[in-house]
Design an enzyme around this catalytic site. Structure first.
Site, mmCIF file in Angstrom:
data_model
loop_
_atom_site.group_PDB
_atom_site.id
_atom_site.type_symbol
_atom_site.label_atom_id
_atom_site.label_comp_id
_atom_site.label_asym_id
_atom_site.label_seq_id
_atom_site.Cartn_x
_atom_site.Cartn_y
_atom_site.Cartn_z
ATOM 1 N N GLU A 250 0.819 -1.217 0.000
ATOM 2 C CA GLU A 250 0.000 0.000 0.000
ATOM 3 C C GLU A 250 0.853 1.268 0.000
ATOM 4 O OE1 GLU A 250 -2.958 0.022 3.129
ATOM 5 O OE2 GLU A 250 -4.382 -1.061 1.871
ATOM 6 N N HIS B 70 8.865 -26.508 0.053
ATOM 7 C CA HIS B 70 8.219 -27.631 -0.628
ATOM 8 C C HIS B 70 7.130 -27.166 -1.581
ATOM 9 C CE1 HIS B 70 10.173 -30.727 1.934
ATOM 10 N NE2 HIS B 70 10.363 -29.650 2.674
ATOM 11 N N LYS C 177 -14.128 0.129 -3.117
ATOM 12 C CA LYS C 177 -15.116 0.467 -2.083
ATOM 13 C C LYS C 177 -16.301 1.203 -2.694
ATOM 14 C CE LYS C 177 -11.838 1.163 1.700
ATOM 15 N NZ LYS C 177 -11.230 2.178 2.574
HETATM 16 O O1 PA5 Z 1 -3.607 1.119 5.839
HETATM 17 C C1 PA5 Z 1 -4.755 1.542 5.758
HETATM 18 O O2 PA5 Z 1 -5.017 2.748 5.930
HETATM 19 C C2 PA5 Z 1 -5.898 0.604 5.498
HETATM 20 O O3 PA5 Z 1 -5.476 -0.710 5.382
HETATM 21 C C3 PA5 Z 1 -6.910 0.698 6.624
HETATM 22 O O4 PA5 Z 1 -6.288 0.369 7.827
HETATM 23 C C4 PA5 Z 1 -8.101 -0.226 6.379
HETATM 24 O O5 PA5 Z 1 -8.713 0.099 5.172
HETATM 25 C C5 PA5 Z 1 -9.113 -0.097 7.512
HETATM 26 O O6 PA5 Z 1 -9.531 1.235 7.640
HETATM 27 P P1 PA5 Z 1 -10.250 1.727 8.933
HETATM 28 O O7 PA5 Z 1 -9.353 1.591 10.099
HETATM 29 O O8 PA5 Z 1 -10.577 3.161 8.641
HETATM 30 O O9 PA5 Z 1 -11.489 0.901 9.110
#
Ligand code: PA5
Length: 470
Positions: free
Chosen positions: A321, A342, A459
């Protein structure tokens, strides 16, 4: 306590020329300095467009928490987390933790690294009177949710400690569908169990969320007495050492102060040490040179033993990310050895030369050695008597050395991240090292390591489909 983690990159270094190494030296120091200077830029409130978003708050947060704890004790955030954790630990036999992505992967990494793999199957005294732990809200998997709900239905006496359970719900935005839907579902089950207006239905729910958002609004409406903040300026995948990871870890009896101390020590080391003595810089240098000069775009975190798989998955998210943007960024892959020798070993030995392998090795086992027993002659059909008396750690060492040698013999780069003892302090060091390394690499590559704009597309589509607009 000093840094315990060591990064040995000697095997990879043999495949890097002195010129390549020295060329990356100054840019890397500049990237490191930029990453730390971002803290002041963020605090100034005037963030240039090319740095927006800027979530550098994770860098000094561990030390800030420790300072506040030393000063304000029980009134500090750490103090309040420890108080709440003690209540949950002593009054519940199961914690259901709801969260996804950065609000889930970190706690899972801590849990798998530090706990007995059969924790939930042990009786309470054998668990050290620590609750069982169940994760949900990290998917929309009907059968997984139904299975946990039906397990919780076997709890038939809310007055009996062994039948009491509670919820920690974690969402920074408060609007993530997976977590929000799970919270509604498990909250209903909890309210049915204890009674909607009962003291327990309030006290046994701990929301951890940002200052504003739907979960914060709901928490206020419900009047949950204990909630914890997720600070602004720290993104989800950098939030493991905030209440997101720390509070539920403390409720499971983890020494969160030691974890913060490990992270704070790593922050100092990375800030001051030069290339060659700085695990984050050295790691980025090796990976970066291998990627740019040799096209090694697949970054394998090779964990030895079963406890670090979830640490690897946490790192997969962090790297993917943070740097998977603008059609750039290495591809992270976690493997667990010897298991995956393996399945994937063949490809790592002889496949496309696009892989750099970082071994993560825990030097000291928690339990005393399990050895291969000697058997009487006719039963030695498996011909293992020649290894009789050898412990599993010795077998593991042979596997690590043998695998590294096999890769070195065909010029495949490896390096070893050594953890002398897997405890809370070492984990704090490791998490902070990887988070800092990721940000430094982003600055080096001119990719903003913060934010994850690409996650929004799915989303929006999902919500549009669910609302009948698509
Ligand atoms: O790294 C990030 O920002 C995302 O992976 C969020 O943690 C994830 O989408 C969950 O978001 P939230 O904590 O707002 O529910």
């Amino acid at each position: 306590m000093a840094i315990t983690l060591k990064y040995d990159y000697s095997a990879s270094r043999k495949l890097i020329s002195n010129e390549q190494w020295s060329q990356v030296h100054q840019p890397l120091l500049a990237a490191r300095d930029e990453a730390y200077a971002d803290i002041s830029i963020m605090q100034s409130g005037s963030i240039p467009a090319d740095k927006d978003p800027l979530d550098a708050g994770f860098i000094n947060y561990p030390q800030n928490l420790l300072d506040e704890y030393a000063r304000d004790k029980n009134n500090s955030l750490v103090g309040r987390m420890l108080t709440s954790a003690e209540i949950l630990k002593s009054q519940l036999d199961r914690l259901v933790v709801l969260g996804i992505g950065g609000s889930y992967m970190g706690l899972r990494a801590i849990y798998e690294a530090l706990f007995n793999p059969y924790h939930n199957e042990l009786d309470r005294p054998s668990r050290g009177n620590i609750p069982k732990l169940s994760f949900e809200g990290n998917n929309v998997d009907n059968d997984a949710i139904a299975a946990l709900l039906s397990l919780l239905k076997t709890c038939d006496d809310p007055q009996d400690l062994m039948k009491r359970w509670g919820i920690v719900v974690i969402s920074k935005s408060g609007g993530t569908l997976e977590t929000a839907a799970a919270f509604r579902i498990f909250r209903e089950a909890l309210e049915n169990y204890y009674g909607a207006d009962s003291k327990e239905a309030k006290e046994f729910v701990v929301p951890i969320t940002g200052d504003v958002g739907k979960l914060r609004d709901l928490s206020n409406l419900k009047g949950y007495p204990v909630t914890f903040p997720i600070p602004d300026g720290i993104g989800g995948r950098f939030s493991i050492l905030t209440p997101v990871g720390l509070h539920p870890a403390a409720a499971m009896g983890v020494d969160i102060v030691a974890m913060l101390e490990g992270a704070a020590s790593m922050t100092n080391l990375v800030k001051t040490a030069d290339l060659g003595q700085n695990p984050a810089l050295d790691y980025v240098a090796v990976c970066h040179i291998m990627e740019k000069a040799h096209g090694m775009t697949t970054r394998i975190l090779s964990t030895w033993g079963k406890k670090l798989e979830a640490v690897g998955l946490w790192y997969d998210q962090l790297l993917a990310e943070s740097l998977g943007k603008e059609e750039k960024g290495a591809f992270p892959l976690t493997v667990v050895n010897t298991r995956d020798l393996h399945s994937r070993g063949q490809q790592h030995q002889e496949g496309i030369r696009d892989k750099i392998i970082t071994n993560v090795i825990v030097e000291q086992s928690t339990h005393s050695d399990v050895t291969i027993p000697q058997v009487s002659d006719p039963q030695d059909k498996d011909q293992l008597n020649k290894y009789a008396g050898k412990g599993m750690p010795e077998v593991m060492q042979a596997a690590i050395k043998g695998t590294n040698k096999a890769y070195a013999d065909v010029d495949r780069p490896t390096s070893d991240l050594m953890i002398p003892k897997l405890d809370a302090h070492a984990l704090g060091e490791l998490f902070q090292m990887f988070m800092l390394a990721t940000v430094i690499e982003g600055r080096l590559l001119k990719i903003n390591p913060y934010g994850q704009p690409g996650v929004e597309a799915y989303k929006q589509n999902m919500n549009a489909i669910l609302s009948g607009k698509m």
